[in-house]
Structure formats: C-alpha cells, structure tokens
Design an enzyme around this catalytic site. Structure first.
Site, PDB file in Angstrom:
ATOM      1  N   ARG A  63       0.854  -1.187   0.000  1.00 52.02           N
ATOM      2  CA  ARG A  63       0.000   0.000   0.000  1.00 52.02           C
ATOM      3  C   ARG A  63       0.890   1.237   0.000  1.00 52.02           C
ATOM      4  NH1 ARG A  63      -3.269  -2.845  -1.687  1.00 52.02           N
ATOM      5  NH2 ARG A  63      -5.317  -3.374  -0.851  1.00 52.02           N
ATOM      6  N   GLU A 101      -3.684   7.608  -4.771  1.00 48.89           N
ATOM      7  CA  GLU A 101      -3.914   6.901  -6.032  1.00 48.89           C
ATOM      8  C   GLU A 101      -5.170   7.419  -6.720  1.00 48.89           C
ATOM      9  OE1 GLU A 101      -3.722   2.616  -5.951  1.00 48.89           O
ATOM     10  OE2 GLU A 101      -1.792   2.680  -4.921  1.00 48.89           O
ATOM     11  N   HIS A 130      -0.613   0.107  -9.995  1.00 48.15           N
ATOM     12  CA  HIS A 130      -1.318  -0.756  -9.024  1.00 48.15           C
ATOM     13  C   HIS A 130      -1.935  -1.957  -9.758  1.00 48.15           C
ATOM     14  CE1 HIS A 130      -3.587  -1.004  -4.928  1.00 48.15           C
ATOM     15  NE2 HIS A 130      -3.293  -2.212  -5.409  1.00 48.15           N
TER      16      HIS A 130
HETATM   17  C1  MLT Z   1      -5.361  -6.399  -3.021  1.00 46.38           C
HETATM   18  O1  MLT Z   1      -5.602  -5.807  -1.975  1.00 46.38           O
HETATM   19  O2  MLT Z   1      -5.478  -7.628  -3.103  1.00 46.38           O
HETATM   20  C2  MLT Z   1      -5.016  -5.622  -4.256  1.00 46.38           C
HETATM   21  O3  MLT Z   1      -4.722  -4.317  -3.985  1.00 46.38           O
HETATM   22  C3  MLT Z   1      -6.124  -5.829  -5.204  1.00 46.38           C
HETATM   23  C4  MLT Z   1      -6.306  -4.924  -6.378  1.00 46.38           C
HETATM   24  O4  MLT Z   1      -5.424  -4.417  -7.016  1.00 46.38           O
HETATM   25  O5  MLT Z   1      -7.459  -4.741  -6.704  1.00 46.38           O
END
Ligand code: MLT
Length: 319
Positions: A232, A261, A284
């Site tokens: 994160r 983001e 991401h």
């Molecule tokens: C997660 O928490 O598994 C990822 O951030 C998922 C995503 O990119 O949606």
C-alpha cells in the site's frame, strides 16, 4: 440475493452468480455520490468492490445491505467499523492474488537490477548505450529482505530462491514454520533494512504501517539497495524516498502503489515520484493477472454462496 458490483468483475464470476439466482447489477463507474445513490436505490444485500472506496455515508445509505466483499486481499478502502456498526459483514479474498503480486515483485527486482525500463526508453529514443547498461550487479547471492512473510511474502521468497538469492525477513507474526522450506532467516526489521540489496514490503496498509519506511529507515539502507512496494502506498514516505534516491543514498525503487492513487476511472497521474530517475512505477497492477482475477471472482462467488445457504460467510474481517 441482490448483488451490486461497483467495479470491474470477471464475466465467469458474474455468470456463476446469475446461475445461483442472484440479481446482479454491475456498474464499474460507480463511486462516491453515485455509489451512494446506487446502494440506496438497488436495495442490494451484497456489495462487491475492488478499488472503489466504501465510506460511512455509503454504508449509511444502505437499506438491506448485509455483506460487503472486497474483491482482493486488502480492505483499507472499506470503512469496516461503520459496517460493523450496522451489522454488515465485510469479507475479503485473501491469498487469491498472492502469486500475481509476487510475480510483479520479481519483475521489478529484475527490471531494477538490469535497468530494463531505461534500456527500452533509450532504444525508443534511438540511443545505443551498451556500456552504460552493462553495470548490473546480478541477483545470485544478493540478499532479498522481505518485510512481512505472509501469503505474498511467502510466494516472493519461493521465486527469489529460484534465483539463488539469500533470503531474510522480518515479521510481527510468527512465521517460523516456513523458514526451513523457504531457506529464509528471521532478522530484525532494522537488519532487513541494513543488510538487504532488495527490500520488498508486504504489510497491510493503514495507520499501523503508515510511513514504515521514512527518512530514518532509508538512512539505514545500503546506497545500492532497491526498495519494492507492491503493498500500500502509505507504507513509504514518498517524499523521503525521492530525496534519498536523488541524493544517491538509495539505488532506486519499484513502486506499484502510491500515497494518493487515482480512482479506477481516472485517466491522469501527476505524482512527481513517477518522474524520479531510479523509480520504476506501475499502475497498481500487482493483482491484475487473468489467473488472479478468476480466482478472486471464484472466492467472491463462494462467499455469496455460503451466505445464501444460511452459513456465516468466510473471510469476515470486521466481526
Ligand atoms: C489487493 O488488496 O489484493 C489488491 O490491492 C487488489 C487490487 O489491485 O485490486
């Protein structure tokens, strides 16, 4: 069951939900005010989100909502306390995209060592620089430090072992059961920072890990080290990171996540960190492989199916 999906979702999962008799509404453009309206109007019993934020006002607007499912592992985008106050269960899909994230981590490790992104950018600009790009240190025998040996950290360790890297980790949870299998050694967080050539972060986001890597921690790292963050954005103090790289105190960084983001529907990214030479940024996308998204969709289906059959839904994180 009435299900509102406010993000992109695999077609196969959608069809399974429909076959189970769910009334599904899918609108990937919903967010903020429009999501609030849709939650109120649809009278949905289950809300499925990926990047879309679920704030207290959205939860307040819900009339029949019993379940919020995060189609991913992290759930820092959902106000779990507000949901709990209304007796709404929040469930996630842990482990389903761990391999995908680990694959991106290894991609960034290799890309940073070989400066693959700069190589390509130069070639596209008509520049040939074999000499300049022939200074990679190589991965064999280099130390990879994993902060957080959970599901993703475990998958990273397995892959890094195949590159003959030396593995160390730190964790607040007891992960000693995996040490022998992975050939990894537990050290202190500070030792990971001081000894690793590559440091990869696999901790949950939120207040507890905010700026876990800041100026002080960056000072401890080797000037040749690379930091990789596919967890994160808030876990790294981006300004301090940029400063350290620009001052030659750090080799570089691979970032898939950022302190601020854009929404999934946004088309612009203006964060200056993306322009720091030595930062390789991605959008991401750690969890975004077809395999991972199918596995996540199946888990969402399993959670809803369990609930429809009258049992407590699995992976509840707020009760
Ligand atoms: C997660 O928490 O598994 C990822 O951030 C998922 C995503 O990119 O949606």
């Amino acid at each position: 069951m009435k299900v509102l999906i406010a993000d992109k979702f695999e077609k196969a999962g959608l069809e399974k939900l429909q076959a189970m008799g769910c009334q599904v509404t899918l609108d990937a453009d919903l967010s903020g005010e429009s999501l609030r309206g849709a939650v109120a109007d649809s009278e949905c019993e289950a809300l499925v989100v990926r990047s879309t934020k679920v704030t207290p006002d959205i939860i307040d607007a819900a009339k029949n909502l019993e379940l919020i499912i995060r189609a991913g592992a992290g759930y820092d985008t959902i106000d779990t306390a507000a949901a709990k106050a209304k007796d709404i269960r929040v469930c996630n899909c842990p482990g389903k995209n761990s391999v995908a994230v680990a694959e991106l981590v290894m991609g960034l490790v290799l890309a940073l060592d070989r400066r693959i992104v700069d190589n390509t950018a130069d070639l596209r600009n008509g520049v040939w620089n074999k000499k300049g790009y022939s200074k990679a240190r190589g991965l064999k025998g280099r130390t990879l430090g994993i902060v957080g040996l959970g599901r993703i950290g475990y998958e990273v360790a397995k892959r890094a072992a195949a590159f003959d890297m030396h593995l160390i980790y730190s964790d607040v949870v007891d992960q000693t059961a995996y040490e022998k299998e992975l050939g990894i050694k537990k050290v202190s967080f500070e030792q990971v920072l001081a000894e690793a050539d590559f440091i990869t972060l696999h901790v949950p986001g939120g207040a507890g890990t905010k700026h876990l890597i800041g100026g002080e921690q960056l000072e401890i790292m080797k000037p040749t080290a690379f930091v990789i963050n596919c967890s994160r954005g808030g876990v790294i103090d981006q300004q301090a990171l940029a400063k350290a790289i620009e001052a030659g105190k750090l080799g570089g960084a691979g970032l898939d996540v950022y302190e601020i983001e854009p929404l999934a529907t946004d088309k612009e990214f203006k964060d200056p960190v993306a322009n720091v030479a030595g930062v390789y940024g991605t959008h991401h996308i750690g969890a975004s492989t077809e395999q991972a998204q199918l596995a996540v969709a199946d888990e969402v289906v399993r959670i809803i199916d369990t609930k429809m059959k009258g049992s407590a839904p699995p992976n509840c994180v707020n009760m």
